[in-house]
Every structure is written in structure tokens, then in C-alpha cells.
Motif scaffolding. Structure first.
Motif, PDB file in Angstrom:
ATOM      1  N   LEU A  58       9.676  -4.819  -6.642  1.00  0.00           N
ATOM      2  CA  LEU A  58       8.763  -3.677  -6.639  1.00  0.00           C
ATOM      3  C   LEU A  58       8.774  -3.041  -5.261  1.00  0.00           C
ATOM      4  CD1 LEU A  58       6.380  -1.879  -7.529  1.00  0.00           C
ATOM      5  CD2 LEU A  58       4.873  -3.831  -7.200  1.00  0.00           C
ATOM      6  N   ILE A  59       9.159  -1.754  -5.217  1.00  0.00           N
ATOM      7  CA  ILE A  59       9.086  -1.015  -3.960  1.00  0.00           C
ATOM      8  C   ILE A  59       8.159   0.173  -4.169  1.00  0.00           C
ATOM      9  CG2 ILE A  59      11.345  -1.754  -3.099  1.00  0.00           C
ATOM     10  CD1 ILE A  59      12.466   0.976  -3.870  1.00  0.00           C
ATOM     11  N   SER A  60       7.439   0.511  -3.105  1.00  0.00           N
ATOM     12  CA  SER A  60       6.440   1.568  -3.214  1.00  0.00           C
ATOM     13  C   SER A  60       6.500   2.486  -2.014  1.00  0.00           C
ATOM     14  CB  SER A  60       5.043   0.940  -3.293  1.00  0.00           C
ATOM     15  OG  SER A  60       4.028   1.935  -3.251  1.00  0.00           O
ATOM     16  N   SER A  61       6.099   3.708  -2.269  1.00  0.00           N
ATOM     17  CA  SER A  61       5.838   4.654  -1.197  1.00  0.00           C
ATOM     18  C   SER A  61       4.759   4.048  -0.305  1.00  0.00           C
ATOM     19  CB  SER A  61       5.326   5.967  -1.804  1.00  0.00           C
ATOM     20  OG  SER A  61       4.632   6.725  -0.843  1.00  0.00           O
ATOM     21  N   PRO A  62       4.793   4.370   0.992  1.00  0.00           N
ATOM     22  CA  PRO A  62       3.730   3.884   1.870  1.00  0.00           C
ATOM     23  C   PRO A  62       2.421   4.667   1.746  1.00  0.00           C
ATOM     24  CG  PRO A  62       5.311   5.170   3.128  1.00  0.00           C
ATOM     25  CD  PRO A  62       5.854   5.054   1.728  1.00  0.00           C
ATOM     26  N   ALA A  63       2.404   5.735   0.964  1.00  0.00           N
ATOM     27  CA  ALA A  63       1.170   6.511   0.789  1.00  0.00           C
ATOM     28  C   ALA A  63       0.126   5.631   0.101  1.00  0.00           C
ATOM     29  CB  ALA A  63       1.436   7.761  -0.038  1.00  0.00           C
ATOM     30  N   VAL A  64      -1.113   5.734   0.539  1.00  0.00           N
ATOM     31  CA  VAL A  64      -2.187   4.882   0.028  1.00  0.00           C
ATOM     32  C   VAL A  64      -2.286   4.970  -1.493  1.00  0.00           C
ATOM     33  CG1 VAL A  64      -4.695   4.525   0.025  1.00  0.00           C
ATOM     34  CG2 VAL A  64      -3.488   4.897   2.188  1.00  0.00           C
ATOM     35  N   ARG A  65      -2.206   6.165  -2.062  1.00  0.00           N
ATOM     36  CA  ARG A  65      -2.356   6.314  -3.510  1.00  0.00           C
ATOM     37  C   ARG A  65      -1.259   5.589  -4.280  1.00  0.00           C
ATOM     38  NH1 ARG A  65      -0.893  10.965  -1.006  1.00  0.00           N
ATOM     39  NH2 ARG A  65       0.843  12.212  -1.809  1.00  0.00           N
ATOM     40  N   ALA A  66      -0.046   5.571  -3.751  1.00  0.00           N
ATOM     41  CA  ALA A  66       1.049   4.850  -4.403  1.00  0.00           C
ATOM     42  C   ALA A  66       0.848   3.347  -4.252  1.00  0.00           C
ATOM     43  CB  ALA A  66       2.387   5.279  -3.812  1.00  0.00           C
ATOM     44  N   PHE A  67       0.472   2.911  -3.058  1.00  0.00           N
ATOM     45  CA  PHE A  67       0.230   1.486  -2.830  1.00  0.00           C
ATOM     46  C   PHE A  67      -0.895   0.981  -3.730  1.00  0.00           C
ATOM     47  CE2 PHE A  67      -2.005  -1.992  -0.717  1.00  0.00           C
ATOM     48  CZ  PHE A  67      -0.973  -2.915  -0.628  1.00  0.00           C
ATOM     49  N   GLN A  68      -1.979   1.747  -3.853  1.00  0.00           N
ATOM     50  CA  GLN A  68      -3.086   1.335  -4.721  1.00  0.00           C
ATOM     51  C   GLN A  68      -2.638   1.238  -6.178  1.00  0.00           C
ATOM     52  OE1 GLN A  68      -5.998   4.382  -3.605  1.00  0.00           O
ATOM     53  NE2 GLN A  68      -7.339   2.741  -2.879  1.00  0.00           N
ATOM     54  N   THR A  69      -1.762   2.143  -6.593  1.00  0.00           N
ATOM     55  CA  THR A  69      -1.232   2.091  -7.958  1.00  0.00           C
ATOM     56  C   THR A  69      -0.422   0.813  -8.131  1.00  0.00           C
ATOM     57  OG1 THR A  69      -1.181   4.510  -8.121  1.00  0.00           O
ATOM     58  CG2 THR A  69       0.234   3.288  -9.638  1.00  0.00           C
ATOM     59  N   ALA A  70       0.482   0.533  -7.209  1.00  0.00           N
ATOM     60  CA  ALA A  70       1.320  -0.667  -7.276  1.00  0.00           C
ATOM     61  C   ALA A  70       0.479  -1.934  -7.220  1.00  0.00           C
ATOM     62  CB  ALA A  70       2.339  -0.652  -6.144  1.00  0.00           C
ATOM     63  N   GLU A  71      -0.563  -1.899  -6.411  1.00  0.00           N
ATOM     64  CA  GLU A  71      -1.441  -3.052  -6.214  1.00  0.00           C
ATOM     65  C   GLU A  71      -2.094  -3.503  -7.521  1.00  0.00           C
ATOM     66  OE1 GLU A  71      -4.155  -3.917  -2.363  1.00  0.00           O
ATOM     67  OE2 GLU A  71      -4.737  -2.169  -3.552  1.00  0.00           O
ATOM     68  N   ALA A  72      -2.318  -2.586  -8.433  1.00  0.00           N
ATOM     69  CA  ALA A  72      -2.939  -2.923  -9.724  1.00  0.00           C
ATOM     70  C   ALA A  72      -2.095  -3.920 -10.510  1.00  0.00           C
ATOM     71  CB  ALA A  72      -3.158  -1.657 -10.555  1.00  0.00           C
ATOM     72  N   LEU A  73      -0.807  -3.980 -10.212  1.00  0.00           N
ATOM     73  CA  LEU A  73       0.101  -4.882 -10.921  1.00  0.00           C
ATOM     74  C   LEU A  73      -0.060  -6.327 -10.452  1.00  0.00           C
ATOM     75  CD1 LEU A  73       2.293  -5.000 -13.062  1.00  0.00           C
ATOM     76  CD2 LEU A  73       3.965  -4.416 -11.297  1.00  0.00           C
ATOM     77  N   LYS A  74      -0.644  -6.528  -9.266  1.00  0.00           N
ATOM     78  CA  LYS A  74      -0.799  -7.878  -8.704  1.00  0.00           C
ATOM     79  C   LYS A  74       0.565  -8.568  -8.589  1.00  0.00           C
ATOM     80  CE  LYS A  74      -5.565  -8.659 -10.161  1.00  0.00           C
ATOM     81  NZ  LYS A  74      -6.024  -7.384 -10.435  1.00  0.00           N
ATOM     82  N   TYR A  75       1.467  -7.898  -7.906  1.00  0.00           N
ATOM     83  CA  TYR A  75       2.842  -8.340  -7.754  1.00  0.00           C
ATOM     84  C   TYR A  75       3.233  -8.108  -6.298  1.00  0.00           C
ATOM     85  CZ  TYR A  75       7.549  -9.195  -9.669  1.00  0.00           C
ATOM     86  OH  TYR A  75       8.765  -9.728  -9.981  1.00  0.00           O
ATOM     87  N   ASN A  76       4.251  -8.760  -5.821  1.00  0.00           N
ATOM     88  CA  ASN A  76       4.698  -8.584  -4.447  1.00  0.00           C
ATOM     89  C   ASN A  76       5.225  -7.162  -4.242  1.00  0.00           C
ATOM     90  OD1 ASN A  76       5.411  -9.284  -1.779  1.00  0.00           O
ATOM     91  ND2 ASN A  76       7.506  -9.716  -2.436  1.00  0.00           N
ATOM     92  N   ILE A  77       4.598  -6.422  -3.328  1.00  0.00           N
ATOM     93  CA  ILE A  77       4.941  -5.019  -3.094  1.00  0.00           C
ATOM     94  C   ILE A  77       5.713  -4.893  -1.785  1.00  0.00           C
ATOM     95  CG2 ILE A  77       4.039  -2.679  -2.747  1.00  0.00           C
ATOM     96  CD1 ILE A  77       1.421  -3.727  -4.127  1.00  0.00           C
ATOM     97  N   ASN A  78       6.837  -4.215  -1.847  1.00  0.00           N
ATOM     98  CA  ASN A  78       7.611  -3.890  -0.660  1.00  0.00           C
ATOM     99  C   ASN A  78       7.431  -2.404  -0.378  1.00  0.00           C
ATOM    100  OD1 ASN A  78       9.284  -6.479  -0.329  1.00  0.00           O
ATOM    101  ND2 ASN A  78       9.628  -5.938  -2.460  1.00  0.00           N
ATOM    102  N   LEU A  79       6.772  -2.079   0.736  1.00  0.00           N
ATOM    103  CA  LEU A  79       6.613  -0.672   1.111  1.00  0.00           C
ATOM    104  C   LEU A  79       7.922  -0.170   1.692  1.00  0.00           C
ATOM    105  CD1 LEU A  79       3.077  -0.602   2.759  1.00  0.00           C
ATOM    106  CD2 LEU A  79       3.725   0.030   0.444  1.00  0.00           C
ATOM    107  N   HIS A  80       8.312   1.017   1.292  1.00  0.00           N
ATOM    108  CA  HIS A  80       9.572   1.593   1.767  1.00  0.00           C
ATOM    109  C   HIS A  80       9.290   2.979   2.336  1.00  0.00           C
ATOM    110  CE1 HIS A  80      13.762   2.502   2.035  1.00  0.00           C
ATOM    111  NE2 HIS A  80      14.064   1.308   1.555  1.00  0.00           N
ATOM    112  N   PRO A  81       9.458   3.160   3.650  1.00  0.00           N
ATOM    113  CA  PRO A  81       9.099   4.436   4.290  1.00  0.00           C
ATOM    114  C   PRO A  81       9.853   5.646   3.751  1.00  0.00           C
ATOM    115  CG  PRO A  81      10.283   3.001   5.826  1.00  0.00           C
ATOM    116  CD  PRO A  81      10.007   2.196   4.602  1.00  0.00           C
ATOM    117  N   SER A  82      11.028   5.453   3.189  1.00  0.00           N
ATOM    118  CA  SER A  82      11.796   6.588   2.661  1.00  0.00           C
ATOM    119  C   SER A  82      11.194   7.170   1.386  1.00  0.00           C
ATOM    120  CB  SER A  82      13.238   6.171   2.372  1.00  0.00           C
ATOM    121  OG  SER A  82      13.880   5.778   3.553  1.00  0.00           O
TER     122      SER A  82
END
Length: 171
Positions: A58-82
Motif C-alpha cells: 500500500l502506497i499513499s500520497s503524503p496529503a493528509v486526506r489520502a493518508f486518512q483514507t489509507a489509514e481506514a484500511l488498518k494496513y502498513n502504509i508507505n507514504l510516497h512523495p511523488s
């Protein structure tokens, strides 16, 4: 461009606080999910937990709204600045090509318009302007155009849409 990903799952962030045209980049990156957006993220995360393939990155945008969306999955999130808002398709493709992961399944949490551009690119219609709705998931599966080829390394990979799920379908 071919990447070694069998399942490419694109998840647009859920509904966020309204954007103001005058927002700075930092302020835009800090926008949070609304209460409705939190419900959307939770609904979609529940669907993903029941249906997502094993061995997923799971990779996510570093924007808070994207991270919060990914966080709902309760899975290891890799933030990717690109994967930031406003990224160009070329930037996203370069980022994907440089991901070092043995996993064959990738879930990307990001933004319009580049998520729609990415989906169009991988299904072979780069000129299309696909709109991925807030909170929606587009699941693309890789297939070989020439699977009977003796030399599978020369077969061209493409993706087809396996499913599209939206928060409104989960109610």
C-alpha cells in the motif's frame, strides 16, 4: 510502460474539506477528511479487507486526506512523495517503475486527475479523461496481450478493469 504488478488497485481519497483556490501547497496538503469522507473511507476499507489480494503493498500520497483514507484500511502504509496532488502522469509512472517490492499487488491511494490518467494509461487509452469519484476504488488486473508467446518476456502486458467500487455501492 510495463510494471511487474499483477493487481493494481487505485483508491481515490474520500471526501475532504473544501479547497480554496487561494490555498498554499502546504494548506492543501493538510486538508482532512470530512465526517462523510471518514465514513466513505471506512466503507471502502471494509470492502477491501474482504476482497483484496494477499501480498499487497500500500502506497499513499503524503496529503493528509489520502493518508486518512489509507489509514481506514488498518494496513502498513508507505507514504510516497511523488504521489502528491497535482502530480503529472509521467512523475507517477517513474515512481511506480522505481518501487522496489517483491509484491505483485499494489494499492495506491491518491488524487484526481492523475489517478484517472493512470487508469487510462494502463487500460490502453491514454487520451481518455477518466474521473475516479471520491472514495472510489478501481481494480485493474494485468493480462498478457500475447499469452501464447513462447518467449513470455516479449509478450506485452496490459491491464483490464476487474471492478469499480464506490462508497454509494456499499450502503
Amino acid at each position: 510502460m510495463t510494471i511487474g504488478i499483477k493487481n493494481l488497485i487505485l483508491w481515490r481519497h474520500a471526501e475532504a474539506e473544501l479547497a480554496d483556490i487561494a490555498l498554499s501547497v502546504e494548506d492543501d496538503m493538510a486538508r482532512k477528511l470530512t465526517p462523510k469522507g471518514k465514513r466513505q473511507a471506512k466503507l471502502m476499507a471494509h470492502w477491501l479487507q474482504k476482497n483484496m489480494p494477499k501480498n499487497l503493498m500500500l502506497i499513499s500520497s503524503p496529503a493528509v486526506r489520502a493518508f486518512q483514507t489509507a489509514e481506514a484500511l488498518k494496513y502498513n502504509i508507505n507514504l510516497h512523495p511523488s504521489l502528491k496532488p497535482g502530480a503529472e502522469l509521467k512523475e507517477i509512472l517513474i515512481a511506480l517503475a522505481n518501487i522496489e517490492s517483491p509484491k505483485q499487488n499494489l494499492l495506491i491511494v491518491g488524487h484526481q486527475p492523475w489517478l484517472g490518467n493512470l487508469a487510462a494509461h494502463f487500460i490502453g487509452n491514454s487520451s481518455a479523461e477518466l474521473n475516479i469519484k471520491k472514495g472510489a476504488i478501481w481494480w485493474l488486473r494485468q493480462s498478457l496481450i500475447n499469452p501464447s508467446s513462447v518467449n513470455r518476456s516479449s509478450a506485452q502486458a496490459s491491464y483490464s478493469i476487474l471492478t469499480v467500487q464506490t462508497p454509494s455501492l456499499m450502503r
